[in-house]
Design a protein around this motif. Structure first.
Motif, PDB file in Angstrom:
ATOM      1  N   ASP A  79     -41.642 102.055 106.414  1.00  0.00           N
ATOM      2  CA  ASP A  79     -42.610 101.137 105.811  1.00  0.00           C
ATOM      3  C   ASP A  79     -42.098 100.580 104.493  1.00  0.00           C
ATOM      4  O   ASP A  79     -42.269  99.390 104.194  1.00  0.00           O
ATOM      5  CB  ASP A  79     -43.944 101.865 105.580  1.00  0.00           C
ATOM      6  CG  ASP A  79     -44.625 102.249 106.887  1.00  0.00           C
ATOM      7  OD1 ASP A  79     -44.270 101.658 107.920  1.00  0.00           O
ATOM      8  OD2 ASP A  79     -45.497 103.128 106.862  1.00  0.00           O
ATOM      9  N   GLU A  80     -41.470 101.469 103.683  1.00  0.00           N
ATOM     10  CA  GLU A  80     -40.955 101.017 102.401  1.00  0.00           C
ATOM     11  C   GLU A  80     -39.884  99.946 102.594  1.00  0.00           C
ATOM     12  O   GLU A  80     -39.865  98.938 101.891  1.00  0.00           O
ATOM     13  CB  GLU A  80     -40.359 102.210 101.632  1.00  0.00           C
ATOM     14  CG  GLU A  80     -41.374 103.275 101.244  1.00  0.00           C
ATOM     15  CD  GLU A  80     -42.230 102.846 100.069  1.00  0.00           C
ATOM     16  OE1 GLU A  80     -41.870 101.860  99.418  1.00  0.00           O
ATOM     17  OE2 GLU A  80     -43.251 103.495  99.819  1.00  0.00           O
ATOM     18  N   ARG A 149     -47.273  97.098  95.264  1.00  0.00           N
ATOM     19  CA  ARG A 149     -47.437  97.967  96.431  1.00  0.00           C
ATOM     20  C   ARG A 149     -47.826  99.387  96.015  1.00  0.00           C
ATOM     21  O   ARG A 149     -48.744  99.993  96.589  1.00  0.00           O
ATOM     22  CB  ARG A 149     -46.127  98.001  97.225  1.00  0.00           C
ATOM     23  CG  ARG A 149     -46.230  98.817  98.524  1.00  0.00           C
ATOM     24  CD  ARG A 149     -44.928  98.798  99.307  1.00  0.00           C
ATOM     25  NE  ARG A 149     -43.868  99.518  98.627  1.00  0.00           N
ATOM     26  CZ  ARG A 149     -42.888  98.956  97.950  1.00  0.00           C
ATOM     27  NH1 ARG A 149     -42.832  97.644  97.827  1.00  0.00           N
ATOM     28  NH2 ARG A 149     -41.951  99.682  97.362  1.00  0.00           N
ATOM     29  N   HIS A 152     -51.470  99.536  94.577  1.00  0.00           N
ATOM     30  CA  HIS A 152     -52.468  99.463  95.652  1.00  0.00           C
ATOM     31  C   HIS A 152     -52.527 100.757  96.439  1.00  0.00           C
ATOM     32  O   HIS A 152     -53.595 101.262  96.785  1.00  0.00           O
ATOM     33  CB  HIS A 152     -52.132  98.289  96.576  1.00  0.00           C
ATOM     34  CG  HIS A 152     -53.017  98.191  97.779  1.00  0.00           C
ATOM     35  ND1 HIS A 152     -52.629  98.639  99.027  1.00  0.00           N
ATOM     36  CD2 HIS A 152     -54.284  97.722  97.918  1.00  0.00           C
ATOM     37  CE1 HIS A 152     -53.607  98.429  99.882  1.00  0.00           C
ATOM     38  NE2 HIS A 152     -54.616  97.885  99.245  1.00  0.00           N
ATOM     39  N   ARG A 153     -51.354 101.329  96.720  1.00  0.00           N
ATOM     40  CA  ARG A 153     -51.299 102.539  97.532  1.00  0.00           C
ATOM     41  C   ARG A 153     -51.933 103.729  96.826  1.00  0.00           C
ATOM     42  O   ARG A 153     -52.432 104.653  97.469  1.00  0.00           O
ATOM     43  CB  ARG A 153     -49.834 102.858  97.870  1.00  0.00           C
ATOM     44  CG  ARG A 153     -49.664 103.831  99.032  1.00  0.00           C
ATOM     45  CD  ARG A 153     -48.205 103.994  99.366  1.00  0.00           C
ATOM     46  NE  ARG A 153     -47.494 104.728  98.342  1.00  0.00           N
ATOM     47  CZ  ARG A 153     -46.173 104.802  98.248  1.00  0.00           C
ATOM     48  NH1 ARG A 153     -45.426 104.150  99.104  1.00  0.00           N
ATOM     49  NH2 ARG A 153     -45.594 105.517  97.308  1.00  0.00           N
ATOM     50  N   THR A 154     -51.925 103.735  95.510  1.00  0.00           N
ATOM     51  CA  THR A 154     -52.484 104.855  94.758  1.00  0.00           C
ATOM     52  C   THR A 154     -53.906 104.585  94.277  1.00  0.00           C
ATOM     53  O   THR A 154     -54.432 105.316  93.440  1.00  0.00           O
ATOM     54  CB  THR A 154     -51.592 105.194  93.548  1.00  0.00           C
ATOM     55  OG1 THR A 154     -51.356 104.011  92.778  1.00  0.00           O
ATOM     56  CG2 THR A 154     -50.259 105.766  94.011  1.00  0.00           C
ATOM     57  N   GLU A 189     -52.049  92.235  98.899  1.00  0.00           N
ATOM     58  CA  GLU A 189     -52.857  93.198  98.145  1.00  0.00           C
ATOM     59  C   GLU A 189     -53.629  92.548  96.994  1.00  0.00           C
ATOM     60  O   GLU A 189     -54.569  93.135  96.464  1.00  0.00           O
ATOM     61  CB  GLU A 189     -51.964  94.305  97.564  1.00  0.00           C
ATOM     62  CG  GLU A 189     -51.232  95.147  98.597  1.00  0.00           C
ATOM     63  CD  GLU A 189     -49.848  94.597  98.916  1.00  0.00           C
ATOM     64  OE1 GLU A 189     -49.017  95.320  99.487  1.00  0.00           O
ATOM     65  OE2 GLU A 189     -49.596  93.408  98.572  1.00  0.00           O
ATOM     66  N   GLY A 213     -57.783 100.195  97.903  1.00  0.00           N
ATOM     67  CA  GLY A 213     -56.847 100.913  98.770  1.00  0.00           C
ATOM     68  C   GLY A 213     -57.230 102.370  98.855  1.00  0.00           C
ATOM     69  O   GLY A 213     -57.916 102.903  97.974  1.00  0.00           O
ATOM     70  N   ARG A 216     -53.958 107.771  97.438  1.00  0.00           N
ATOM     71  CA  ARG A 216     -53.075 108.863  97.844  1.00  0.00           C
ATOM     72  C   ARG A 216     -51.967 108.999  96.828  1.00  0.00           C
ATOM     73  O   ARG A 216     -51.767 108.129  95.993  1.00  0.00           O
ATOM     74  CB  ARG A 216     -52.496 108.637  99.234  1.00  0.00           C
ATOM     75  CG  ARG A 216     -51.800 107.310  99.424  1.00  0.00           C
ATOM     76  CD  ARG A 216     -51.248 107.202 100.831  1.00  0.00           C
ATOM     77  NE  ARG A 216     -50.707 105.884 101.056  1.00  0.00           N
ATOM     78  CZ  ARG A 216     -50.010 105.553 102.129  1.00  0.00           C
ATOM     79  NH1 ARG A 216     -49.766 106.444 103.045  1.00  0.00           N
ATOM     80  NH2 ARG A 216     -49.534 104.339 102.293  1.00  0.00           N
TER      81      ARG A 216
END
Length: 218
Positions: A79-80, A149, A152-154, A189, A213, A216
Motif C-alpha cells: 500500500d505504501e 497520508r 489521515h491514517r493516524t 484525503e 480516518g 491507528r
C-alpha cells in the motif's frame, strides 16, 4: 544265479541313489548355512568394521534456536509503495476548483461554505504541521504526500502546511504556494483548505482539513 546277480545290481543302484540324495541334502544344508552366515555378517558389518563401541558420557548441553523473524507487513508495504507512486501533477488546473475570494480557499464538492468559514476561524485545532521551507519541488511533493497520508491514517483532522511567502524566490513569486495548492487538491484525503490566519502563518501557510480516518498507530 542270474536272479542273485540282478538282486546285487539293484542293491548297488539303490545305494548309489541314497548316496546321491545324501550328498544333495548335505550340499543344500551347507548352502543354507553359508547364506545365514552372510546375512549375519551384513547385519553386523558396522560392528565388525569398527569393533566394540561404548556410549559417550552425558554432557550438559543447551540447544539454542534462532528466534523466528518478525512477520513482515507485506500488505502495508504494498500500500505504501502504491501511494508513493501516486502522481501529484504540477500541471493540474486548480483554478476552477478554488473559491473565488481573496484567499483562494478550496472545498471538495459536497462540502459547504460553512466548513471553510469554520476552518478559517480556527474551529478545528491544528494538530500537526509540515514545513516545506528549503525543499526542492520534488522533495516538497514527496514530503507533502507522505505527511497527508500519515496524518489521515493516524486520525489527524487538521494540519498546517507552511510553504512560505516566496520572498526568497526569483521575482519574489510564491511558486511553491501554487504547487502546494495543486498537490493538495489531488489528495483524496483533503476535504478543504484555507489560507492560515496571520497568527498561524498568514499567506505563507495553509490550514488543511482532512477526511475522518480510522485512528491507528503509524
Amino acid at each position: 544265479m542270474n536272479h542273485a546277480r540282478h538282486s546285487l545290481q539293484d542293491l548297488a543302484g539303490i545305494s548309489r541313489q541314497l548316496r546321491a540324495a545324501r550328498e544333495q541334502a548335505e550340499a543344500l544344508a551347507r548352502a543354507q548355512a553359508e547364506a545365514r552366515a552372510a546375512r549375519e555378517r551384513e547385519r553386523n558389518l558396522f560392528a565388525l568394521t569398527v569393533g566394540k563401541v561404548r556410549p559417550l558420557r552425558a554432557r550438559n548441553e543447551v540447544s539454542f534456536q534462532d528466534p523466528a523473524p518478525a512477520p513482515l507487513p507485506l500488505q502495508l508495504a504494498i500500500d505504501e509503495q502504491k501511494v508513493l507512486r501516486e502522481a501529484m501533477s504540477d500541471e493540474f488546473d486548480v483554478s476552477t476548483l478554488l473559491d473565488v475570494d481573496d484567499q483562494l480557499s478550496f472545498r471538495r464538492p459536497g462540502i459547504g461554505l460553512d466548513v471553510t468559514r469554520k476552518l478559517r476561524g480556527g474551529h478545528w485545532s491544528i494538530q500537526r504541521q509540515l514545513d516545506l521551507h528549503g525543499l526542492r519541488s520534488d522533495e516538497a511533493r514527496e514530503a507533502l504526500g507522505q505527511f497527508i497520508r500519515l496524518s489521515h491514517r493516524t486520525g489527524i483532522r487538521c494540519v498546517r502546511i507552511v510553504h512560505g511567502k516566496g520572498l526568497g524566490s526569483p521575482g519574489r513569486t510564491p511558486v511553491l504556494k501554487a504547487k502546494v495548492q495543486r498537490w493538495l487538491v489531488q489528495k483524496k484525503e483533503v476535504l478543504a483548505f484555507v489560507q492560515a490566519r496571520p497568527l498561524d502563518g498568514g499567506a505563507g501557510a495553509l490550514v488543511v482539513l482532512l477526511q475522518p480516518g480510522k485512528r491507528r498507530m503509524p
